[in-house]
Design a protein around this motif. Sequence first.
Motif, PDB file in Angstrom:
ATOM      1  N   ALA A   1       0.890  -1.150   0.151  1.00 15.60           N
ATOM      2  CA  ALA A   1       0.236  -0.130  -0.023  1.00 15.60           C
ATOM      3  C   ALA A   1       0.878   1.121   0.045  1.00 15.60           C
ATOM      4  CB  ALA A   1      -0.955   0.051   1.080  1.00 15.60           C
ATOM      5  N   LEU A   2       2.089   1.201   0.802  1.00 17.31           N
ATOM      6  CA  LEU A   2       2.743   2.225   0.863  1.00 17.31           C
ATOM      7  C   LEU A   2       3.722   2.480  -0.276  1.00 17.31           C
ATOM      8  CD1 LEU A   2       4.236   2.181   4.510  1.00 17.31           C
ATOM      9  CD2 LEU A   2       2.428   3.717   3.547  1.00 17.31           C
ATOM     10  N   HIS A   3       4.079   1.367  -0.740  1.00 17.95           N
ATOM     11  CA  HIS A   3       4.985   1.338  -1.879  1.00 17.95           C
ATOM     12  C   HIS A   3       4.305   1.826  -3.325  1.00 17.95           C
ATOM     13  CE1 HIS A   3       8.994   0.135  -3.753  1.00 17.95           C
ATOM     14  NE2 HIS A   3       8.313  -0.411  -4.823  1.00 17.95           N
ATOM     15  N   PHE A   4       3.056   1.304  -3.477  1.00 19.34           N
ATOM     16  CA  PHE A   4       2.271   1.512  -4.722  1.00 19.34           C
ATOM     17  C   PHE A   4       1.330   2.565  -4.729  1.00 19.34           C
ATOM     18  CE2 PHE A   4       4.094  -2.765  -5.280  1.00 19.34           C
ATOM     19  CZ  PHE A   4       4.817  -2.593  -6.491  1.00 19.34           C
ATOM     20  N   GLY A   5       1.316   3.337  -3.434  1.00 19.43           N
ATOM     21  CA  GLY A   5       0.470   4.276  -3.361  1.00 19.43           C
ATOM     22  C   GLY A   5       0.143   5.515  -4.394  1.00 19.43           C
ATOM     23  N   ALA A   6       1.368   5.634  -5.111  1.00 18.80           N
ATOM     24  CA  ALA A   6       1.290   6.790  -5.899  1.00 18.80           C
ATOM     25  C   ALA A   6       0.643   6.287  -7.378  1.00 18.80           C
ATOM     26  CB  ALA A   6       2.666   7.161  -6.459  1.00 18.80           C
ATOM     27  N   ALA A   7       0.434   5.013  -7.436  1.00 19.67           N
ATOM     28  CA  ALA A   7      -0.340   4.340  -8.706  1.00 19.67           C
ATOM     29  C   ALA A   7      -1.891   4.450  -8.357  1.00 19.67           C
ATOM     30  CB  ALA A   7       0.019   2.834  -8.923  1.00 19.67           C
ATOM     31  N   TYR A   8      -2.073   4.752  -7.273  1.00 19.08           N
ATOM     32  CA  TYR A   8      -3.530   4.782  -6.748  1.00 19.08           C
ATOM     33  C   TYR A   8      -3.975   6.096  -6.202  1.00 19.08           C
ATOM     34  CZ  TYR A   8      -3.089  -0.272  -7.505  1.00 19.08           C
ATOM     35  OH  TYR A   8      -2.692  -1.368  -8.068  1.00 19.08           O
ATOM     36  N   PRO A   9      -4.087   6.923  -7.005  1.00 17.63           N
ATOM     37  CA  PRO A   9      -4.427   8.402  -6.175  1.00 17.63           C
ATOM     38  C   PRO A   9      -5.797   8.500  -5.733  1.00 17.63           C
ATOM     39  CG  PRO A   9      -4.500   8.322  -8.713  1.00 17.63           C
ATOM     40  CD  PRO A   9      -4.008   7.153  -8.488  1.00 17.63           C
ATOM     41  N   GLY A  10      -6.646   7.747  -6.268  1.00 15.98           N
ATOM     42  CA  GLY A  10      -8.023   7.591  -5.492  1.00 15.98           C
ATOM     43  C   GLY A  10      -7.841   7.136  -4.112  1.00 15.98           C
ATOM     44  N   GLY A  11      -6.802   6.583  -3.533  1.00 11.79           N
ATOM     45  CA  GLY A  11      -6.428   6.278  -2.093  1.00 11.79           C
ATOM     46  C   GLY A  11      -6.573   4.616  -2.088  1.00 11.79           C
ATOM     47  N   VAL A  12      -5.863   4.300  -0.937  1.00 14.53           N
ATOM     48  CA  VAL A  12      -5.746   3.101  -0.527  1.00 14.53           C
ATOM     49  C   VAL A  12      -6.875   2.540   0.618  1.00 14.53           C
ATOM     50  CG1 VAL A  12      -4.101   1.128   0.372  1.00 14.53           C
ATOM     51  CG2 VAL A  12      -3.513   2.827  -1.239  1.00 14.53           C
ATOM     52  N   PHE A  13      -7.748   1.708   0.498  1.00 16.70           N
ATOM     53  CA  PHE A  13      -8.760   1.219   1.505  1.00 16.70           C
ATOM     54  C   PHE A  13      -8.347  -0.129   2.115  1.00 16.70           C
ATOM     55  CE2 PHE A  13     -10.861   3.825  -1.800  1.00 16.70           C
ATOM     56  CZ  PHE A  13     -11.837   4.399  -1.089  1.00 16.70           C
ATOM     57  N   TRP A  14      -8.489  -0.277   3.346  1.00 19.34           N
ATOM     58  CA  TRP A  14      -7.857  -1.536   4.011  1.00 19.34           C
ATOM     59  C   TRP A  14      -8.974  -2.040   4.919  1.00 19.34           C
ATOM     60  CZ3 TRP A  14      -2.583  -3.134   3.582  1.00 19.34           C
ATOM     61  CH2 TRP A  14      -2.380  -4.300   4.463  1.00 19.34           C
ATOM     62  N   LEU A  15      -9.417  -3.211   4.529  1.00 25.26           N
ATOM     63  CA  LEU A  15     -10.400  -3.750   5.430  1.00 25.26           C
ATOM     64  C   LEU A  15      -9.625  -5.301   6.183  1.00 25.26           C
ATOM     65  CD1 LEU A  15     -11.887  -2.785   2.927  1.00 25.26           C
ATOM     66  CD2 LEU A  15     -13.904  -3.888   4.011  1.00 25.26           C
ATOM     67  N   ARG A  16     -10.150  -5.581   7.079  1.00 24.07           N
ATOM     68  CA  ARG A  16      -9.538  -6.826   7.844  1.00 24.07           C
ATOM     69  C   ARG A  16     -10.583  -7.869   7.991  1.00 24.07           C
ATOM     70  NH1 ARG A  16      -6.419  -5.415  13.321  1.00 24.07           N
ATOM     71  NH2 ARG A  16      -5.850  -7.653  13.024  1.00 24.07           N
ATOM     72  N   LYS A  66     -19.221   7.372  -4.734  1.00 25.71           N
ATOM     73  CA  LYS A  66     -18.180   8.336  -4.418  1.00 25.71           C
ATOM     74  C   LYS A  66     -16.830   8.033  -5.128  1.00 25.71           C
ATOM     75  CE  LYS A  66     -16.068  11.721  -1.949  1.00 25.71           C
ATOM     76  NZ  LYS A  66     -16.601  13.041  -2.189  1.00 25.71           N
ATOM     77  N   ILE A  67     -16.593   6.700  -5.337  1.00 21.98           N
ATOM     78  CA  ILE A  67     -15.352   6.289  -5.829  1.00 21.98           C
ATOM     79  C   ILE A  67     -15.522   6.712  -7.422  1.00 21.98           C
ATOM     80  CG2 ILE A  67     -14.029   4.151  -6.802  1.00 21.98           C
ATOM     81  CD1 ILE A  67     -14.454   2.944  -4.027  1.00 21.98           C
ATOM     82  N   ALA A  68     -16.575   6.711  -7.907  1.00 19.66           N
ATOM     83  CA  ALA A  68     -17.037   6.704  -9.395  1.00 19.66           C
ATOM     84  C   ALA A  68     -16.969   8.258  -9.653  1.00 19.66           C
ATOM     85  CB  ALA A  68     -18.334   6.339 -10.028  1.00 19.66           C
ATOM     86  N   SER A  69     -17.410   9.211  -8.781  1.00 22.27           N
ATOM     87  CA  SER A  69     -17.392  10.346  -8.965  1.00 22.27           C
ATOM     88  C   SER A  69     -16.060  11.112  -8.951  1.00 22.27           C
ATOM     89  CB  SER A  69     -18.165  11.153  -7.920  1.00 22.27           C
ATOM     90  OG  SER A  69     -17.634  11.103  -6.588  1.00 22.27           O
ATOM     91  N   GLU A  70     -15.002  10.684  -8.119  1.00 20.72           N
ATOM     92  CA  GLU A  70     -13.652  10.827  -8.237  1.00 20.72           C
ATOM     93  C   GLU A  70     -12.931  10.572  -9.489  1.00 20.72           C
ATOM     94  OE1 GLU A  70     -12.140  12.548  -5.803  1.00 20.72           O
ATOM     95  OE2 GLU A  70     -13.955  12.793  -4.432  1.00 20.72           O
ATOM     96  N   ASN A  71     -13.439   9.227  -9.890  1.00 22.68           N
ATOM     97  CA  ASN A  71     -12.721   8.870 -11.287  1.00 22.68           C
ATOM     98  C   ASN A  71     -11.285   8.596 -11.125  1.00 22.68           C
ATOM     99  OD1 ASN A  71     -13.051   8.045 -13.774  1.00 22.68           O
ATOM    100  ND2 ASN A  71     -12.611   9.963 -14.666  1.00 22.68           N
ATOM    101  N   LYS A  72     -10.758   8.124 -10.020  1.00 24.67           N
ATOM    102  CA  LYS A  72      -9.228   7.843  -9.905  1.00 24.67           C
ATOM    103  C   LYS A  72      -9.224   6.316  -9.510  1.00 24.67           C
ATOM    104  CE  LYS A  72      -8.182  12.529  -8.406  1.00 24.67           C
ATOM    105  NZ  LYS A  72      -7.884  13.188  -7.210  1.00 24.67           N
TER     106      LYS A  72
END
Length: 442
Positions: A1-16, A66-72
Amino acid sequence: ALHFGAAYPGGVFWLRAYGNDDAKAALGPEEREALRADQMRGLAERLGIDTHGLTAEQIEGALARKIASENKDCLWVVDDMPNGLDGEALRRWFAPHSLARTLITTRSREYGSLARGIDLSVLTPDEAHQLLTSRRKPTGKDEEEHARGLANDLGYHALALDLTASALMSSVAAEPFSDFRAKLARPDKDALALAETLADALPNGHEKSIAQTMLRSISGLGKEAREHSNNRDAEAGLDFLRLASVLAVAPIPASLVMAVFEEADKLSHEDAEERASLAFKQVTSASLAEIAGENQQARSVHTLVSRAVRFHEKSMPQRTQALRAAAVEALRVEIAKAAEDPRLHKQIEFHVAHARQVVTTPNNVPEANLLSWVARYDYERGSYASARMLYERQLEFRLRALGEEHPDTLTARNNLAQMLYAQGDLAGARQQQEQVLEARRR
């Protein structure tokens, strides 16, 4: 998540998903679904969505919009997925929109048809050393060697290395790395349990108990079979791990597992083959064993899995001892077929590795017989020092157990004489052979 964060400008979501490694591992389907819904609500609220009065399905819909509206592009990580979920239950954990790419971590191999799997191996030796020494550096050449040896002892397992690195900070020993290695080798006390007590909290929130992590997966072996049957097949996978716990950290051939099951439970060859196949399926699906390289007919068990089984089974060793005794006989039979012909040695190299682990000093006649064949294997390969040591050990046992003039004792003495002759110790060889000749004449 940290290493590839730049490839996901819409954010990183983490569920357990609380599958195998956490205190919530025993959750039922309804409880797990409630935890999933709570986490989805929390994610929505962090994105500024008003969740008041919304159902779980409505919240997921709002999150998708919300994710669709950000389009990232987003990364959707679901950590520690349990095994045993059906396709519908698994897909509920997937990202709610296609812009979010789903990544699942799991110990289960059951979901290969639903997503592409990426196997994560243990760390490389250099990476393992770096992690182990990240908090406390070894002082001096000897400690540096012990640090690398300790990483190997831990099987380059990331969690074990991280815990040990943290625990070493609390060590008051003058040579902490060598001291921990010595404690790790003790069969009566679990050094990793001490490390879990001394280590700081893990950054990802997982519990620190390596044994519990392993044992939760182990306890799930054959669960469905146990629920519908009381026969021994329900414990096929556990029996395989019990066997692995007394063998070497080397690939375990299917032929050996079959022979052990056949001997231990007096099964037919066909039934033993079926049990071995079931055992391989159970342990591989639960990531408690790996296919050994290109050899589909063997499995490797990580040293920490074997260790967890050894300590777990200490209070009920009867089954493990029965499997060990069967392994001694099975190994003797297989090694005897090829030991005298170096051209066949390749096919028994794993058997010999396991035999050396099972028997170092014989305590009964079957163990002495096995040791004798390992010695013959070494003799034929020209490993004379090892062969001599093994022949000497089996002669000591024969003398103690059978007496000076038992035929098996005389054979053992004669084998040692041949070994001494090969090493050039003619006087020693003659002395042994004269004793044999005198006794046989009499």
